[in-house]
Motif scaffolding. Structure first.
Motif, PDB file in Angstrom:
ATOM      1  N   GLU A   9      38.951  80.271  23.333  1.00 17.97           N
ATOM      2  CA  GLU A   9      40.123  80.560  22.907  1.00 17.97           C
ATOM      3  C   GLU A   9      40.926  81.475  23.859  1.00 17.97           C
ATOM      4  N   ALA A  10      40.269  81.960  24.977  1.00 17.91           N
ATOM      5  CA  ALA A  10      40.879  82.754  25.804  1.00 17.91           C
ATOM      6  C   ALA A  10      41.666  81.912  27.259  1.00 17.91           C
ATOM      7  N   ALA A  52      31.383  79.200  32.700  1.00 15.38           N
ATOM      8  CA  ALA A  52      32.054  80.137  32.091  1.00 15.38           C
ATOM      9  C   ALA A  52      32.089  80.158  30.335  1.00 15.38           C
ATOM     10  N   GLU A  53      32.144  78.604  30.367  1.00 11.51           N
ATOM     11  CA  GLU A  53      31.907  78.165  28.915  1.00 11.51           C
ATOM     12  C   GLU A  53      30.790  78.619  27.951  1.00 11.51           C
ATOM     13  N   TRP A  54      29.537  78.480  28.851  1.00  9.76           N
ATOM     14  CA  TRP A  54      28.468  78.799  28.338  1.00  9.76           C
ATOM     15  C   TRP A  54      28.300  80.186  27.994  1.00  9.76           C
ATOM     16  N   ILE A  55      28.902  80.769  29.119  1.00  8.62           N
ATOM     17  CA  ILE A  55      28.649  82.589  29.057  1.00  8.62           C
ATOM     18  C   ILE A  55      29.590  82.953  27.738  1.00  8.62           C
ATOM     19  N   ALA A  56      30.690  82.403  27.846  1.00 11.85           N
ATOM     20  CA  ALA A  56      31.731  82.934  26.580  1.00 11.85           C
ATOM     21  C   ALA A  56      30.934  82.574  25.073  1.00 11.85           C
ATOM     22  N   SER A  57      30.288  81.268  25.263  1.00 16.70           N
ATOM     23  CA  SER A  57      29.736  81.089  23.510  1.00 16.70           C
ATOM     24  C   SER A  57      28.406  81.921  23.465  1.00 16.70           C
ATOM     25  N   SER A  78      32.863  86.148  36.445  1.00 14.30           N
ATOM     26  CA  SER A  78      32.649  87.636  36.270  1.00 14.30           C
ATOM     27  C   SER A  78      33.699  88.167  35.364  1.00 14.30           C
ATOM     28  N   LEU A  79      34.881  87.474  35.223  1.00 16.25           N
ATOM     29  CA  LEU A  79      35.890  87.956  34.098  1.00 16.25           C
ATOM     30  C   LEU A  79      35.195  87.711  32.771  1.00 16.25           C
ATOM     31  N   VAL A  80      34.865  86.399  32.518  1.00 15.89           N
ATOM     32  CA  VAL A  80      34.212  86.335  31.274  1.00 15.89           C
ATOM     33  C   VAL A  80      33.116  86.853  30.733  1.00 15.89           C
ATOM     34  N   ALA A  81      32.298  87.211  31.731  1.00 17.14           N
ATOM     35  CA  ALA A  81      30.805  87.958  31.582  1.00 17.14           C
ATOM     36  C   ALA A  81      31.354  89.157  31.058  1.00 17.14           C
ATOM     37  N   ALA A  82      32.418  89.977  31.815  1.00 20.09           N
ATOM     38  CA  ALA A  82      32.765  91.602  31.850  1.00 20.09           C
ATOM     39  C   ALA A  82      33.678  91.280  30.439  1.00 20.09           C
ATOM     40  N   ARG A  83      34.027  90.417  30.001  1.00 17.84           N
ATOM     41  CA  ARG A  83      34.939  90.340  28.784  1.00 17.84           C
ATOM     42  C   ARG A  83      33.808  90.553  27.594  1.00 17.84           C
ATOM     43  N   ASN A  84      32.640  89.931  27.903  1.00 20.08           N
ATOM     44  CA  ASN A  84      31.356  90.052  27.027  1.00 20.08           C
ATOM     45  C   ASN A  84      30.760  91.545  27.036  1.00 20.08           C
ATOM     46  N   ALA A  85      31.376  92.466  27.780  1.00 21.71           N
ATOM     47  CA  ALA A  85      30.657  93.838  27.936  1.00 21.71           C
ATOM     48  C   ALA A  85      29.464  93.407  28.905  1.00 21.71           C
ATOM     49  N   ARG A 106      42.038  92.724  36.636  1.00 22.02           N
ATOM     50  CA  ARG A 106      43.350  93.709  36.172  1.00 22.02           C
ATOM     51  C   ARG A 106      44.456  92.864  35.443  1.00 22.02           C
ATOM     52  N   LEU A 107      45.020  91.724  36.190  1.00 24.92           N
ATOM     53  CA  LEU A 107      45.781  90.851  35.759  1.00 24.92           C
ATOM     54  C   LEU A 107      45.695  90.225  34.242  1.00 24.92           C
ATOM     55  N   ASN A 108      44.261  90.031  34.027  1.00 26.27           N
ATOM     56  CA  ASN A 108      43.815  89.438  32.561  1.00 26.27           C
ATOM     57  C   ASN A 108      43.344  90.334  31.800  1.00 26.27           C
ATOM     58  N   SER A 109      43.780  91.554  31.942  1.00 22.32           N
ATOM     59  CA  SER A 109      43.157  92.911  31.336  1.00 22.32           C
ATOM     60  C   SER A 109      41.966  92.811  30.753  1.00 22.32           C
ATOM     61  N   VAL A 110      40.889  92.392  31.857  1.00 25.45           N
ATOM     62  CA  VAL A 110      39.644  92.364  31.513  1.00 25.45           C
ATOM     63  C   VAL A 110      39.147  93.530  32.291  1.00 25.45           C
TER      64      VAL A 110
END
Ligand SMILES: C[S@@+](CC[C@H](N)C(=O)[O-])C[C@H]1O[C@@H](n2cnc3c(N)ncnc32)[C@H](O)[C@@H]1O
Length: 210
Positions: A9-10, A52-57, A78-85, A106-110
């Motif tokens: 969704e992101a 990235a899709e695999w990490i996000a899911s 990196s951003l997708v994993a960081a968003r997953n904490a 920074r620009l994606n607020s991650v």
């Protein structure tokens, strides 16, 4: 000029200095040096989309885990994993890649992943630093195999694993056979055809363990 990529969704907006073709054609003979250094880092490759899709899911795979994004490019994984904490470190030997990974976070607020400038031929991490290493489309040249294998062997924690996302190439089967001969188990996790702008590639995500 920025690339926009939707991962589940992101929507991620990935800034970069220019596109690959413009940067490549502006390079002079001396810029290539012994190491070529074609600026592949300014693209988001289909292998990165699949990873990235695999990490996000599967947030449970990365959440709270110390992860390394090897050859991070513009930093999408990196951003997708960081968003997953995840406690993620993006690593690349191109200064621009490290700069844009931080900027894109920074620009994606991650939450800002660490991003380090490092060459996999000269590892600066302590042995066993990461329980998960992920990498998208980094083994496109055979001369990379040995240094990357040695790097992974060093930084991976006991019981750790590598997620390697790679497009189908003539050399891919040989790469997997070679890794197996060195004691790695190589298990395909998912295969997908990824169409991303002008790129259309069959991508396989492999789980590697020692
Ligand atoms: C094809 S790009 C893939 C970028 C990103 N993972 C993706 O899939 O969108 C390969 C990346 O590996 C990096 N790289 C190449 N050689 C390297 C080395 N010796 N040490 C660290 N990074 C390297 C490049 O700078 C580039 O960012």
């Amino acid at each position: 000029m920025p690339l926009q990529v939707r991962i589940r969704e992101a929507l991620y907006t990935l800034h970069r200095p220019s596109d690959l073709e413009s940067l490549w054609t502006a390079m002079e003979e001396n810029d290539f040096g012994e190491d070529e250094r074609i600026p592949y880092w300014v693209e988001v490759w289909p292998a990165a989309i699949h990873l990235a899709e695999w990490i996000a899911s599967r947030p449970g795979e990365t959440s709270g885990r110390r992860c390394l994004d090897l050859g991070c490019g513009l930093g999408l994984c990196s951003l997708v994993a960081a968003r997953n904490a995840a406690r993620v470190v993006g690593m690349d030997y191109e200064r621009g890649a490290v700069f844009y990974t931080r900027k894109n976070a920074r620009l994606n607020s991650v939450p800002l992943p660490d991003a380090v400038l490092m060459d996999w031929r000269c590892c600066g991490f302590k042995p066993g630093s990461f329980s998960l290493v992920f990498a998208a489309d980094i083994l496109y040249e055979k001369r990379f195999w040995e240094p990357v294998e040695a790097f992974l062997r060093r930084v991976l924690a006991p019981e750790g694993k590598v997620l390697l996302s790679t497009p189908e190439r003539q050399t891919t089967r040989g790469l997997l056979r070679w890794l197996q001969s060195l004691g790695w188990s190589c298990c395909p996790l998912s295969e997908k055809r990824v169409v991303q702008r002008e790129y259309d590639m069959e991508v396989t995500l492999w789980e590697l363990r020692l």
